[in-house]
Design a protein around this motif. Structure first.
Motif, PDB file in Angstrom:
ATOM      1  N   GLN A 137       0.814  -1.203   0.000  1.00 40.65           N
ATOM      2  CA  GLN A 137       0.000   0.000   0.000  1.00 40.65           C
ATOM      3  C   GLN A 137       0.852   1.259   0.000  1.00 40.65           C
ATOM      4  N   ARG A 138       2.000   1.192   0.664  1.00 40.39           N
ATOM      5  CA  ARG A 138       2.867   2.358   0.811  1.00 40.39           C
ATOM      6  C   ARG A 138       3.670   2.655  -0.439  1.00 40.39           C
ATOM      7  N   GLY A 139       3.842   1.641  -1.294  1.00 33.04           N
ATOM      8  CA  GLY A 139       4.639   1.829  -2.501  1.00 33.04           C
ATOM      9  C   GLY A 139       6.121   1.682  -2.278  1.00 33.04           C
ATOM     10  N   SER A 140       6.535   1.134  -1.126  1.00 32.68           N
ATOM     11  CA  SER A 140       7.960   0.981  -0.815  1.00 32.68           C
ATOM     12  C   SER A 140       8.460  -0.431  -1.087  1.00 32.68           C
ATOM     13  N   HIS A 141       7.698  -1.218  -1.841  1.00 28.70           N
ATOM     14  CA  HIS A 141       8.114  -2.575  -2.182  1.00 28.70           C
ATOM     15  C   HIS A 141       9.079  -2.542  -3.364  1.00 28.70           C
ATOM     16  N   ASP A 142       9.667  -3.696  -3.662  1.00 30.54           N
ATOM     17  CA  ASP A 142      10.585  -3.781  -4.797  1.00 30.54           C
ATOM     18  C   ASP A 142      10.026  -4.673  -5.905  1.00 30.54           C
ATOM     19  N   CYS A 143       8.696  -4.821  -5.948  1.00 36.55           N
ATOM     20  CA  CYS A 143       8.095  -5.534  -7.065  1.00 36.55           C
ATOM     21  C   CYS A 143       8.242  -4.713  -8.338  1.00 36.55           C
ATOM     22  N   ASP A 144       8.109  -5.386  -9.471  1.00 31.30           N
ATOM     23  CA  ASP A 144       8.184  -4.689 -10.744  1.00 31.30           C
ATOM     24  C   ASP A 144       7.040  -3.670 -10.853  1.00 31.30           C
ATOM     25  N   ALA A 145       7.059  -2.892 -11.945  1.00 29.54           N
ATOM     26  CA  ALA A 145       6.056  -1.840 -12.141  1.00 29.54           C
ATOM     27  C   ALA A 145       4.647  -2.440 -12.078  1.00 29.54           C
ATOM     28  N   PRO A 146       3.647  -1.665 -11.613  1.00 25.58           N
ATOM     29  CA  PRO A 146       2.291  -2.212 -11.430  1.00 25.58           C
ATOM     30  C   PRO A 146       1.650  -2.702 -12.710  1.00 25.58           C
ATOM     31  N   GLN A 147       2.109  -2.217 -13.880  1.00 24.49           N
ATOM     32  CA  GLN A 147       1.552  -2.742 -15.123  1.00 24.49           C
ATOM     33  C   GLN A 147       2.146  -4.100 -15.491  1.00 24.49           C
ATOM     34  N   ALA A 169       3.512  -6.317 -12.586  1.00 20.77           N
ATOM     35  CA  ALA A 169       3.573  -7.198 -11.418  1.00 20.77           C
ATOM     36  C   ALA A 169       2.549  -6.779 -10.376  1.00 20.77           C
ATOM     37  N   LEU A 170       2.249  -7.723  -9.460  1.00 22.08           N
ATOM     38  CA  LEU A 170       1.310  -7.506  -8.378  1.00 22.08           C
ATOM     39  C   LEU A 170       2.042  -7.683  -7.056  1.00 22.08           C
ATOM     40  N   CYS A 171       1.851  -6.731  -6.141  1.00 20.48           N
ATOM     41  CA  CYS A 171       2.387  -6.838  -4.788  1.00 20.48           C
ATOM     42  C   CYS A 171       1.245  -7.266  -3.865  1.00 20.48           C
ATOM     43  N   TYR A 224       5.584  -9.262   2.173  1.00 16.49           N
ATOM     44  CA  TYR A 224       4.767  -9.197   0.969  1.00 16.49           C
ATOM     45  C   TYR A 224       5.343 -10.164  -0.061  1.00 16.49           C
ATOM     46  N   ILE A 225       4.542 -10.457  -1.085  1.00 13.40           N
ATOM     47  CA  ILE A 225       4.946 -11.362  -2.167  1.00 13.40           C
ATOM     48  C   ILE A 225       4.768 -10.635  -3.489  1.00 13.40           C
ATOM     49  N   CYS A 226       5.755 -10.764  -4.354  1.00  9.46           N
ATOM     50  CA  CYS A 226       5.674 -10.190  -5.695  1.00  9.46           C
ATOM     51  C   CYS A 226       5.364 -11.301  -6.691  1.00  9.46           C
ATOM     52  N   SER A 227       4.433 -11.049  -7.587  1.00 13.20           N
ATOM     53  CA  SER A 227       4.120 -12.023  -8.629  1.00 13.20           C
ATOM     54  C   SER A 227       3.826 -11.286  -9.929  1.00 13.20           C
ATOM     55  N   CYS A 228       4.211 -11.873 -11.042  1.00 13.35           N
ATOM     56  CA  CYS A 228       4.000 -11.257 -12.346  1.00 13.35           C
ATOM     57  C   CYS A 228       2.534 -11.374 -12.752  1.00 13.35           C
ATOM     58  N   PRO A 242      -0.654 -11.750 -15.443  1.00 10.63           N
ATOM     59  CA  PRO A 242      -0.824 -12.583 -16.637  1.00 10.63           C
ATOM     60  C   PRO A 242      -0.267 -11.875 -17.875  1.00 10.63           C
ATOM     61  N   GLY A 243       0.422 -12.638 -18.693  1.00  7.84           N
ATOM     62  CA  GLY A 243       1.077 -12.068 -19.862  1.00  7.84           C
ATOM     63  C   GLY A 243       2.525 -11.727 -19.628  1.00  7.84           C
ATOM     64  N   PHE A 244       3.006 -11.915 -18.371  1.00  6.72           N
ATOM     65  CA  PHE A 244       4.402 -11.657 -18.031  1.00  6.72           C
ATOM     66  C   PHE A 244       4.948 -12.862 -17.279  1.00  6.72           C
ATOM     67  N   GLU A 245       6.272 -12.994 -17.288  1.00  6.13           N
ATOM     68  CA  GLU A 245       6.916 -14.088 -16.573  1.00  6.13           C
ATOM     69  C   GLU A 245       8.135 -13.540 -15.850  1.00  6.13           C
ATOM     70  N   GLY A 246       8.492 -14.168 -14.720  1.00  7.39           N
ATOM     71  CA  GLY A 246       9.631 -13.746 -13.926  1.00  7.39           C
ATOM     72  C   GLY A 246       9.367 -14.007 -12.459  1.00  7.39           C
ATOM     73  N   ASP A 247      10.207 -13.404 -11.597  1.00  9.88           N
ATOM     74  CA  ASP A 247      10.096 -13.642 -10.161  1.00  9.88           C
ATOM     75  C   ASP A 247       9.242 -12.600  -9.456  1.00  9.88           C
ATOM     76  N   GLY A 248       8.619 -11.703 -10.194  1.00 12.56           N
ATOM     77  CA  GLY A 248       7.799 -10.663  -9.587  1.00 12.56           C
ATOM     78  C   GLY A 248       8.542  -9.375  -9.376  1.00 12.56           C
ATOM     79  N   ARG A 249       9.849  -9.466  -9.190  1.00 11.51           N
ATOM     80  CA  ARG A 249      10.666  -8.256  -9.075  1.00 11.51           C
ATOM     81  C   ARG A 249      11.161  -7.796 -10.435  1.00 11.51           C
TER      82      ARG A 249
END
Length: 1091
Positions: free
Chosen positions: A622-632, A634-636, A644-648, A650-657
């Protein structure tokens, strides 16, 4: 140097500020007239520092005062090419140096309050030799001299401290401040204005230096009390006469014998403004501004300002949102671990790419040896300044390039813990080259911790506070990193970081530097990626950067345990970001007793806040201080506590970061067999091939026989009725049979042969009142407004071969249309016009020419779609700022708006017969006056001007007219709506709401296409459905401007101006006729008339 038990008549060499390689100095290249070109100063071998690039030495030696601005510490024909003499220089902000500089300043100004300097610039000329005359017997060539200049400064003031150790050679040289009007000479070693012989202190004002010169006040030193100074002499090295102006302001002692003339000594009581400059103006310096900047004169000089749509310091301007490339070389020596020998880097290529729209920076350095490559992974800070320069800006905050442009110096020091390894980074950023790339150079010197080959390094996200002054920026922080070795061993370490960025702002802007209001900003860096590619010998860095306000948990260190109210009043408070382990507490003894944690914001290096809870859980998502990829991408997802958990997505692949787009088109059966697949970010699109219709997932054959249009059905019915035998009904006078064009639409002119009359109809075939005439074979001048419902849009096919043309800064691109669908994969540039800002585009369907306006020329030009040269139409000197443009392909006329001249003008298509219309054009619609926006219309000869729309408008940027349906449409960047209206019946309706920032707009069949500055895209809107249907994102992202369409054939309208309508010059159509008008400038006779 030992201790001195007696006072010297001048300072001892040991009393100079530390200098040399051990002090971190850089060296000037050897030579007899060598110059180092820095941001604020030009350092020269001949004993001076200038604020502009100096000419060759023969232009100023012996010809003082010079034509350029300088501090001549000891001016002479000096040389350091023999290897003994050296010129050192550096920026230094260490406490010891700042304290010594403050002491000298206080000695010179004992009565005033002196603010402690925050930085210094130190130049030392060591063992310099003068160029002697062979055989004269004075052993001049063996004499050496050392002297020093220290420029100390704060955000608002600067001082020059000149230091002269005792030595005989300075008698042969001059010491002076110099500018274009006055010349002042000092007697350096035997006198003073700062209470110690050989030390001179001057307050020289903030940048630009030398604006307000004030000498020190203490002209006697304790050791010289009661001592009578002998006259100081120099040898007559030059034969030039002293300027008359100098004689008028400076009292010279009586001259002695020619072989021993006395030096001119400044009378301390003279009130002489030695730095009264003549201001420079844009008239002579406009070329020094960027092609995308305006030059503005101020009271004391000129400044360059980037135009709207660009950002920078005026000397360097880049288009907003445009990806930036930076190239350079890396040199230096780096020790690794405990190895005794360094790894040397020599001209290693550095390439950087920045996606300005999201602040993502990529840096790569080539030819990196395995011996140092793994350790260089720790040095992401090397490219961090690039991320800061183009960081994503939050509202009200500006990144580095916006504030200072692309010319600056940067010095950074990194200290690694726990081994205390130190490395210095020195970088020079040199602006934009002829390829539109930023150029930089990097020098590394120091030691890095050893990292085993094959190890990976993860650097944690961090926040860094930047403090801004008029000509320099400082920042510091502490950063954590984790090393994972090939055998799985994991170590977490940290390093401290501090840097100084020095730059030059325009000194003459009375409104002040843009960064003056941004005393502090916070750079947030996350998604940090570092990798050493051993196979290709590349080191890679990537990071996302965002600049904005300071929002962080802070440590406050205080000397005792005090109440909250007392803390608010304390002056000795040290603040740094929580992420940096409280560097202030580590280095400040007074903060060692108690540590209290506070939550707050820094404002002018102070804070007002209350105590915060220890170890309070933080929702980083919520704070925006995570290290997940851009919101378009990845999902935090928050999982409780501070986790927290980062996940890509749909339509993207990777570790979420780090998430990468999946190319779905490479997978089987994504689209129908008769459809083409186009990959997009996170998704894909399918489009049926020609001969098929559908949504791309399912395609069906298109039948060759289309549904009949309303006109064709009416014509078929009329013909059938005329074939009915007359015996069944009375014989009619003659039935009207409508005329349909090749696409089944009503022709604009309809005739009834039996009654001998013709009239105009709208798109529904309905007669327009008062348009009946006698029999003729012509066509109506316009296609009138529709009455009743519009025809079905799918029975109005679009001619093949149509294109969208749109302007993007220095080029015009075209996108083919397949019906109404943009064929994005076939988009490509049509025309490159470098260093130009193209605003509006228009198309002449007769000659297949594209016309455009250029505000940088300023000019209007044209070029053929089939190739060839650019042809000027309206050239520089005759245009102010041409923006909107329209083509009358029938009467062969060009119309345009000029925002500088506040006019709407008309000419022939070749630019001849130019005339200003203060009203404009038959159904050439326009908007005017952003303070009171309105949309107006007039005849094409400028008559019958009327206001069509004046309510509920804010910023109607785009304007277009749909000839088929007689609809005037506009896109408003203020109301964020697209609207259309029937100009005849004044019926107005909303098409789509909530758009972002439209600029250009064009109508094409059922669709409207507009360019959007914020989305940097071409957006398609279906007028009938009232919604957006697709968008096109150009490969190179930047603002898009005007847009138009091409067609394979021209619309058919009646030409009142055939054969120029019988006019001698301009034939301007009007409703039902024409006007003959004269251009503003005529050669010979011209007759005006209305026909």
């Amino acid at each position: 140097c030992g201790r001195h038990s007696h006072r010297s008549p001048s300072i001892h060499p040991c009393e100079l500020f530390e200098f040399g390689e051990a002090a971190g100095d850089l060296q000037l290249p050897p030579g007899s007239d060598s110059t180092a070109n820095l941001i604020l100063f030009q350092i020269n071998t001949n004993g001076f520092v200038a604020v502009a690039e100096p000419p060759a030495e023969e232009k100023y030696l012996g010809k003082m005062p010079s034509e350029f601005k300088m501090i001549a510490v000891l001016l002479g024909d000096l040389d350091n090419s023999d290897g003994q003499g050296k010129v050192y220089f550096r920026h230094d902000s260490t406490p010891n140096i700042l304290g010594r500089a403050a002491d000298h300043i206080r000695q010179g100004f004992p009565d005033g309050k002196v603010e402690k300097p925050t930085n210094t610039f130190i130049v030392t000329w060591e063992n310099m030799a003068a160029q002697g005359t062979p055989g004269r017997g004075d052993q001049l060539d063996t004499k050496r001299i050392t002297f020093q200049l220290v420029v100390a400064y704060t955000a608002s003031s600067a001082w020059a401290i000149l230091l002269y150790p005792r030595n005989g050679l300075q008698k042969l040289l001059e010491s002076c401040f110099n500018e274009e009007t006055f010349h002042v000479v000092l007697s350096p070693t035997r006198k003073t204005n700062a209470a110690q012989s050989g030390v001179w202190v001057y307050k020289i004002g903030s940048s630009p230096f030398f604006v307000e010169i004030e000498p020190g006040k203490v002209t006697r030193s304790p050791e010289n009390e009661g001592v009578t100074e002998p006259p100081v002499t120099i040898e007559p090295r030059y034969t030039t006469e002293e300027p008359e102006l100098r004689q008028r302001h400076v009292a010279a002692p009586p001259r002695s014998a020619p072989q021993h003339p006395q030096i001119v000594v400044v009378d301390e009581d003279l009130d002489v403004n030695v730095f009264a400059y003549n201001p420079e103006t844009c008239a002579h310096n406009r070329h020094k501004c960027s092609a995308s900047a305006d030059c503005r004169d101020h009271s004391r000089g000129y400044c360059c300002h980037c135009r709207p749509g660009y950002y920078g310091n005026g000397k360097d301007c880049v288009a907003e949102g445009k990806p930036q490339r930076m190239n350079g070389k890396v040199n230096g020596q780096v020790f690794v671990g405990n190895l005794p020998s360094p790894v040397r880097l020599s001209n290693n290529d550095l390439h950087s790419y920045v996606v300005a729209n999201d602040g993502r920076a990529y840096v790569a350095i080539s030819n990196i040896p395995d011996s140092v490559g793994p350790s260089l992974q720790l040095l992401s800070s090397l490219g961090g300044v690039i991320g800061w320069a183009f960081a994503l800006e939050q509202p009200g905050y500006e990144n580095g390039f916006s504030l200072i442009g692309g010319v600056f110096s940067r010095q950074a020091e990194v200290v690694f813990q726990p081994g205390n390894e130190r490395l210095t980074i020195k970088q020079e950023f040199k602006g934009i080259d002829e390829h539109d790339h930023l150029v930089m150079s990097t020098d590394l010197d120091g030691r890095l911790p050893a990292v085993p080959l094959g190890s990976t390094v993860q650097i944690e996200p961090y926040k860094e506070i930047y403090q801004y002054n008029r000509n320099f920026i400082i920042s510091s922080s502490s950063r954590n990193y984790t090393i994972t070795s090939p055998d799985g061993d994991v170590q977490t370490r940290s390093y401290q970081w501090r840097q100084t960025i020095v730059f030059q702002t325009c000194p003459y802007d009375e409104a002040g530097w843009a960064g003056a209001t941004l005393t502090t900003q916070q750079l947030s860096v996350d998604q940090i990626f570092v990798m050493f590619d051993a196979n290709n010998h590349l080191i890679r860095y990537a990071m996302s950067n965002k600049i904005g306000p300071i929002r962080s948990m802070l440590h406050v260190c205080v000397s005792t345990c005090v109440t909250d109210a007392q803390v608010r009043l304390m002056l000795k408070v040290s603040l740094i970001v929580r992420d940096s382990h409280s560097e202030a507490c580590c280095y400040s003894e007074e903060c060692s007793e108690t540590r209290i944690q506070y939550l707050g914001q820094i404002h002018q290096n102070m804070f007002l806040s209350g105590p915060a809870e220890e170890n309070r859980p933080v929702d980083h998502c919520q704070r925006g201080s995570h290290d997940c990829d851009a919101p378009q991408r990845a999902l935090c997802r928050y999982t409780g506590g501070s986790a927290y958990i980062c996940s890509c997505l749909p339509g993207f692949e990777g570790d979420g970061r780090v998430c990468r787009d999946v190319d779905e088109c490479q997978q089987q059966d994504r689209c129908h067999a008769e459809a083409s697949c186009s990959n997009t970010q996170g998704s894909f699109t399918c489009q049926c091939r020609p001969g098929f219709h559908g949504d791309g997932l399912h395609c069906s054959p298109t039948f060759s026989e289309r549904e009949k249009t309303q006109c064709e059905q009416q014509r078929e019915s009329a013909v059938a009725d005329s074939d009915v035998p007359f015996s069944f009904r009375p014989r009619p006078v003659g039935r009207y049979v409508p005329r349909c064009d090749e696409h089944g639409a009503y022709e604009p002119t309809q005739c009834h042969q039996s009654i001998g009359q013709c009239w105009c109809v709208d798109a529904n075939g309905q007669e327009i009142a008062n348009t009946r005439t006698g029999p003729h074979t012509g066509v109506c001048a316009v296609t009138p407004a529709p009455i009743g419902p519009t025809p079905r849009p799918d029975v109005q096919p679009i001619a093949p071969g149509a294109y969208l043309l749109f302007a993007q800064s220095g080029k015009i691109e075209h996108v083919p249309l397949d019906g109404y669908i943009m064929k994005k994969e076939e988009a490509k540039p049509l025309l490159h016009v470098p260093d130009r800002v193209v605003i509006a585009v228009a198309y002449d369907c007769v000659e297949k020419m594209v016309y455009w306006t250029d505000i940088t020329g300023p000019a209007i030009s044209k070029a053929s779609l089939t190739g060839g040269d650019v042809v000027p139409v309206v050239t520089k000197g005759t245009a102010g700022s041409p923006e909107g443009i329209a083509i009358d392909h029938v009467a062969r006329l060009l119309f345009w708006t000029d925002s500088t001249r506040d006019t709407i003008e008309v000419s022939k298509l070749d630019g001849s017969h130019r005339r200003v219309l203060f009203d404009t054009d038959l159904y050439l619609y326009w908007y005017w006056n952003r303070d009171g926006p309105k949309i107006e219309m007039s005849n094409m000869d400028g008559t019958e001007r009327v206001v069509l729309v004046k309510d509920n408008l804010a910023l109607p940027n785009g304007l277009t007219f749909d000839y088929e349906n007689q609809q005037l449409c506009w896109a408003d960047a203020g109301t964020r709506n697209v609207e259309c209206m029937d100009p005849h019946r004044q019926l107005r309706r909303n098409i789509v709401e909530g758009i972002q920032y439209p600029f250009g707009l064009v109508s094409f069949g059922r669709n409207l296409y507009y360019t959007d500055w914020r989305r940097e895209a071409v957006v398609a809107v279906d007028r009938h459905l009232g919604k957006e249907t697709e968008e096109f994102l150009p490969q190179k992202r930047s603002r898009l401007y005007g847009i138009t369409t091409t067609a394979t054939q021209c619309p058919q309208v009646y030409n009142y101006c055939a054969d120029n309508g019988g006019c001698s010059h301009l034939c301007l159509p009007r409703l039902g006729g024409l006007s003959c008008r004269c251009p503003d400038t005529t050669d010979g006779q011209c007759e005006e008339k209305v026909l």
